[in-house]
Design a protein around this motif. Structure first.
Motif, PDB file in Angstrom:
ATOM      1  N   LEU A   1       0.821  -1.223   0.000  1.00 32.59           N
ATOM      2  CA  LEU A   1       0.000   0.000   0.000  1.00 32.59           C
ATOM      3  C   LEU A   1       0.851   1.267   0.000  1.00 32.59           C
ATOM      4  CD1 LEU A   1      -2.832   1.266   0.186  1.00 32.59           C
ATOM      5  CD2 LEU A   1      -2.598   1.195   2.681  1.00 32.59           C
ATOM      6  N   TRP A   2       1.918   1.298   0.810  1.00 31.28           N
ATOM      7  CA  TRP A   2       2.715   2.527   0.894  1.00 31.28           C
ATOM      8  C   TRP A   2       3.416   2.824  -0.424  1.00 31.28           C
ATOM      9  CZ3 TRP A   2       7.984   2.100   0.202  1.00 31.28           C
ATOM     10  CH2 TRP A   2       8.549   0.832   0.404  1.00 31.28           C
ATOM     11  N   VAL A   3       3.774   1.775  -1.177  1.00 31.02           N
ATOM     12  CA  VAL A   3       4.379   2.006  -2.493  1.00 31.02           C
ATOM     13  C   VAL A   3       3.352   2.594  -3.447  1.00 31.02           C
ATOM     14  CG1 VAL A   3       5.275   0.845  -4.552  1.00 31.02           C
ATOM     15  CG2 VAL A   3       6.177   0.251  -2.299  1.00 31.02           C
ATOM     16  N   ARG A   4       2.120   2.014  -3.410  1.00 29.79           N
ATOM     17  CA  ARG A   4       1.091   2.494  -4.333  1.00 29.79           C
ATOM     18  C   ARG A   4       0.697   3.927  -4.015  1.00 29.79           C
ATOM     19  NH1 ARG A   4      -3.296  -1.025  -3.064  1.00 29.79           N
ATOM     20  NH2 ARG A   4      -2.062  -2.279  -1.640  1.00 29.79           N
ATOM     21  N   LEU A   5       0.533   4.226  -2.715  1.00 29.65           N
ATOM     22  CA  LEU A   5       0.145   5.588  -2.321  1.00 29.65           C
ATOM     23  C   LEU A   5       1.198   6.608  -2.732  1.00 29.65           C
ATOM     24  CD1 LEU A   5      -1.471   5.391   1.239  1.00 29.65           C
ATOM     25  CD2 LEU A   5      -2.478   6.295  -0.872  1.00 29.65           C
ATOM     26  N   THR A   6       2.451   6.334  -2.340  1.00 29.01           N
ATOM     27  CA  THR A   6       3.487   7.321  -2.628  1.00 29.01           C
ATOM     28  C   THR A   6       3.769   7.385  -4.131  1.00 29.01           C
ATOM     29  OG1 THR A   6       5.178   5.664  -2.113  1.00 29.01           O
ATOM     30  CG2 THR A   6       4.597   7.213  -0.366  1.00 29.01           C
ATOM     31  N   HIS A   7       3.538   6.272  -4.845  1.00 23.44           N
ATOM     32  CA  HIS A   7       3.717   6.298  -6.298  1.00 23.44           C
ATOM     33  C   HIS A   7       2.757   7.294  -6.932  1.00 23.44           C
ATOM     34  CE1 HIS A   7       2.721   5.081 -10.457  1.00 23.44           C
ATOM     35  NE2 HIS A   7       4.027   4.868 -10.557  1.00 23.44           N
TER      36      HIS A   7
ATOM     37  N   LEU B   1       7.528  15.429   0.847  1.00 18.44           N
ATOM     38  CA  LEU B   1       7.017  14.704   2.010  1.00 18.44           C
ATOM     39  C   LEU B   1       6.659  13.266   1.637  1.00 18.44           C
ATOM     40  CD1 LEU B   1       4.893  17.491   3.753  1.00 18.44           C
ATOM     41  CD2 LEU B   1       7.157  16.628   4.390  1.00 18.44           C
ATOM     42  N   SER B   2       6.018  13.079   0.485  1.00 21.91           N
ATOM     43  CA  SER B   2       5.679  11.697   0.113  1.00 21.91           C
ATOM     44  C   SER B   2       6.946  10.936  -0.263  1.00 21.91           C
ATOM     45  CB  SER B   2       4.625  11.675  -1.003  1.00 21.91           C
ATOM     46  OG  SER B   2       5.204  11.480  -2.260  1.00 21.91           O
ATOM     47  N   GLY B   3       7.909  11.624  -0.870  1.00 25.63           N
ATOM     48  CA  GLY B   3       9.179  10.983  -1.192  1.00 25.63           C
ATOM     49  C   GLY B   3       9.941  10.576   0.062  1.00 25.63           C
ATOM     50  N   ALA B   4       9.874  11.416   1.096  1.00 26.21           N
ATOM     51  CA  ALA B   4      10.556  11.094   2.353  1.00 26.21           C
ATOM     52  C   ALA B   4       9.918   9.866   2.996  1.00 26.21           C
ATOM     53  CB  ALA B   4      10.500  12.287   3.300  1.00 26.21           C
TER      54      ALA B   4
ATOM     55  N   TYR C   1       8.325   7.507   1.385  1.00 32.13           N
ATOM     56  CA  TYR C   1       8.716   6.363   0.554  1.00 32.13           C
ATOM     57  C   TYR C   1      10.139   5.915   0.904  1.00 32.13           C
ATOM     58  CZ  TYR C   1      10.250   3.644  -3.443  1.00 32.13           C
ATOM     59  OH  TYR C   1      10.765   2.658  -4.224  1.00 32.13           O
ATOM     60  N   GLY C   2      11.048   6.887   0.976  1.00 27.61           N
ATOM     61  CA  GLY C   2      12.446   6.554   1.232  1.00 27.61           C
ATOM     62  C   GLY C   2      12.622   5.866   2.576  1.00 27.61           C
ATOM     63  N   LEU C   3      11.919   6.391   3.567  1.00 31.22           N
ATOM     64  CA  LEU C   3      11.994   5.820   4.907  1.00 31.22           C
ATOM     65  C   LEU C   3      11.465   4.383   4.903  1.00 31.22           C
ATOM     66  CD1 LEU C   3      12.823   6.986   7.695  1.00 31.22           C
ATOM     67  CD2 LEU C   3      10.381   7.231   8.178  1.00 31.22           C
ATOM     68  N   ALA C   4      10.282   4.213   4.294  1.00 29.33           N
ATOM     69  CA  ALA C   4       9.678   2.877   4.259  1.00 29.33           C
ATOM     70  C   ALA C   4      10.547   1.913   3.453  1.00 29.33           C
ATOM     71  CB  ALA C   4       8.266   2.954   3.674  1.00 29.33           C
ATOM     72  N   ALA C   5      11.133   2.398   2.351  1.00 31.41           N
ATOM     73  CA  ALA C   5      11.958   1.531   1.505  1.00 31.41           C
ATOM     74  C   ALA C   5      13.180   1.041   2.268  1.00 31.41           C
ATOM     75  CB  ALA C   5      12.379   2.284   0.243  1.00 31.41           C
ATOM     76  N   LEU C   6      13.712   1.892   3.135  1.00 28.59           N
ATOM     77  CA  LEU C   6      14.872   1.491   3.939  1.00 28.59           C
ATOM     78  C   LEU C   6      14.449   0.535   5.051  1.00 28.59           C
ATOM     79  CD1 LEU C   6      17.086   4.669   4.451  1.00 28.59           C
ATOM     80  CD2 LEU C   6      17.725   2.504   3.372  1.00 28.59           C
TER      81      LEU C   6
ATOM     82  N   GLY D   1       3.238  10.951  -5.652  1.00 25.44           N
ATOM     83  CA  GLY D   1       4.444  11.471  -6.300  1.00 25.44           C
ATOM     84  C   GLY D   1       4.220  11.748  -7.771  1.00 25.44           C
ATOM     85  N   ALA D   2       3.464  10.867  -8.430  1.00 23.15           N
ATOM     86  CA  ALA D   2       3.199  11.050  -9.860  1.00 23.15           C
ATOM     87  C   ALA D   2       2.408  12.335 -10.095  1.00 23.15           C
ATOM     88  CB  ALA D   2       2.430   9.844 -10.408  1.00 23.15           C
ATOM     89  N   GLY D   3       1.371  12.551  -9.259  1.00 18.58           N
ATOM     90  CA  GLY D   3       0.566  13.772  -9.400  1.00 18.58           C
ATOM     91  C   GLY D   3       1.403  15.007  -9.143  1.00 18.58           C
ATOM     92  N   ALA D   4       2.181  14.968  -8.051  1.00 19.92           N
ATOM     93  CA  ALA D   4       3.009  16.126  -7.707  1.00 19.92           C
ATOM     94  C   ALA D   4       4.069  16.362  -8.782  1.00 19.92           C
ATOM     95  CB  ALA D   4       3.670  15.917  -6.343  1.00 19.92           C
ATOM     96  N   PHE D   5       4.588  15.270  -9.363  1.00 21.10           N
ATOM     97  CA  PHE D   5       5.605  15.455 -10.408  1.00 21.10           C
ATOM     98  C   PHE D   5       5.008  16.167 -11.626  1.00 21.10           C
ATOM     99  CE2 PHE D   5       7.985  14.242 -14.187  1.00 21.10           C
ATOM    100  CZ  PHE D   5       9.242  14.695 -13.813  1.00 21.10           C
ATOM    101  N   MET D   6       3.774  15.799 -11.972  1.00 20.04           N
ATOM    102  CA  MET D   6       3.152  16.445 -13.129  1.00 20.04           C
ATOM    103  C   MET D   6       2.990  17.948 -12.902  1.00 20.04           C
ATOM    104  SD  MET D   6       3.076  14.163 -15.264  1.00 20.04           S
ATOM    105  CE  MET D   6       2.318  15.146 -16.562  1.00 20.04           C
TER     106      MET D   6
END
Lengths: 228, 247
Positions: free
Chosen positions: A11-17, A82-85, A87-92, A20-25
């Motif tokens: 879930l955390w990957v899908r949410l932050t994906h 914030l969503s990237g942070a 993601y990064g935290l969860a990924a680690l 992040g995608a919306g914010a990137f656009m």
């Protein structure tokens, strides 16, 4: 050969994906608008319309966007960071970074890499490429380049354009070689991220797009193979 | 109309527990407010940068040989104001800068009087929100000194500054009393040129260029800017720009 394991996006990957995608656009659109106020890139500390530029981009000058452009850029940047942070935290913490994203030893053999490049150039379906339930090496390296190089460069070069942040951390100027250098690197890294996005979308489109989209939305692709 | 909709927004957002965030720069009591998501983003930025700048560091300063050959001028470059034109023709000898509001001794300073005060020269990087940047050398008197000489009252929290061309802006004391916040009458070793805001402009070095007003006309100390004009804190904020421009 590694055993095939169920490949689901947590879930955390899908949410932050998707956040992040919306914010990137919106970052890309507003960033492009901001670029139009001065479509010239410089190296060093200073640069303006009347001083020599490294590159003069063939774009129209538009000064009407700087208000909304910056407003949208900064709120999007907050969301993205914030969503990237998160993601990064969860990924680690979960080990996702090493388990899913770090290339395995066998993937980095020259022969394996060469055959992957060849496969990508022929746009084959993903199964023979990844040899099971893991990302292929080129894919992993692309994700790592975005996560560990491009995204941090974007953030730091962006902060180097902030007179407030650089008053606290003047080291940022040293890191990038000046405010205009940071601005130039910010745009170059942005072009790199847009290039990644185009390849990413192309790979999804070329590899069962509906199944991959469903997998990134619901976490259940309904099959086994994994592509972009 | 504006009051009602703002109150509606505050009520609505407080119901969501978002009131302290959506108030924009209400982070500072009596400060400017900005509704909606951009207010939230401005508040996050202000709060973060106030934390980063809590020890009041100086913005970088350069040696004189770093001064840019080209320093662009934008917006007003020669005010079309009869009083200003007359004053300019007399070399600004009749120009006065009134300091009023929450001060013990409201005073109107002449250019000569400002020049007689302790001066500070700083060579700094000017960052325009349009993207360009240039290095200039500025000489002037710290705003903190001018305010102190008028006896700034303890209840004063904001300094409102107005220009002859109709621009106005406000600064809380965190920035107004910073040592690099100066009333500059000199540029690059000479008098401040008309295109750069003669006779006196403001320099606020830790924010974007639009906070460094040109052609100063008056200075007023106040306890709140929330009731001023549209409550946004500056002229450019009413056009959609951020009041705090440390970006």
């Amino acid at each position: 050969m590694r055993p095939a394991e169920p490949f689901r996006h947590p879930l955390w990957v899908r949410l932050t994906h998707w956040i992040g995608a919306g914010a990137f656009m919106t970052l890309a659109v507003s960033g492009f608008a901001i670029l139009l106020a001065l479509p010239r890139l410089f190296w060093g500390e200073t640069g303006s319309n009347d001083s020599p530029a490294w590159i003069v981009l063939p774009l129209p000058v538009n000064l009407e966007q700087t208000g909304w452009g910056r407003n949208l850029h900064f709120i999007s940047a907050w969301v993205f960071v914030l969503s990237g942070a998160l993601y990064g935290l969860a990924a680690l913490v979960t080990g996702h970074l090493f388990r899913r994203l770090a290339p395995d030893r066998d993937q980095l053999r020259p022969g394996s890499l060469v055959s992957e490049v060849r496969d990508h150039l022929h746009i084959r379906p993903p199964e023979p490429v990844s040899g099971g339930e893991r990302y292929n090496a080129l894919q992993k390296l692309a994700y790592l380049a975005v996560l560990l190089v491009l995204a941090p460069v974007m953030l730091l070069s962006g902060l180097t354009m902030s007179p407030g942040v650089t008053a606290a951390y003047p080291e940022l100027f040293t890191l990038f070689g000046g405010r205009q250098s940071a601005r130039t690197i910010h745009f170059l890294a942005a072009f790199g991220l847009v290039a990644f996005l185009l390849v990413h979308l192309w790979q999804v489109a070329a590899n069962r797009p509906l199944r991959l989209l469903r997998g990134m939305i619901t976490g259940r692709p309904g099959g086994k193979a994994e592509g972009a | 109309m504006v009051e009602i909709s703002r109150r509606g927004l505050l009520l609505g957002s407080s119901a969501l527990g978002l009131a302290p965030w959506l108030g924009g720069c209400e982070l500072i009591e009596g400060g400017p407010s900005r509704p909606g998501l951009y207010g939230l983003s401005d508040t996050l930025t202000l709060a973060t940068q106030r934390f980063l700048l809590r020890d009041q560091p100086l913005a970088r300063e350069f040696p004189a040989d770093a001064i840019s050959k080209v320093f662009p001028t934008i917006n007003t470059t020669d005010p079309d104001n009869p009083d200003y034109r007359r004053s300019k023709a007399q070399g600004f000898s009749d120009w006065r800068l009134p300091v009023s509001g929450l001060v013990e001794r409201p005073t109107a300073f002449s250019l000569t009087e400002l020049k007689a005060m302790p001066a500070r020269t700083q060579v700094t990087l000017h960052s325009c929100e349009q993207g360009w940047s240039a290095i200039g050398g500025w000489t002037g008197v710290p705003l903190s000194h001018v305010l102190a000489s008028c006896g700034l009252k303890p209840e004063a929290r904001f300094i409102v500054i107005r220009s002859v061309d109709g621009w106005w802006d406000s600064y809380d004391l965190f920035d107004a009393l910073h040592p690099q916040t100066i009333l500059a009458y000199g540029m690059n070793g000479g008098d401040l040129p008309v295109a750069h805001g003669a006779p006196v402009r403001l320099r606020v070095e830790r924010q974007l260029g639009y906070k460094s007003l040109k052609y100063l006309a008056s200075i007023e100390a106040t306890d709140r800017v929330s009731g001023l004009s549209q409550g946004r804190g500056s002229m450019v904020s009413e056009l959609g720009f951020s009041w705090y421009a440390g970006i």
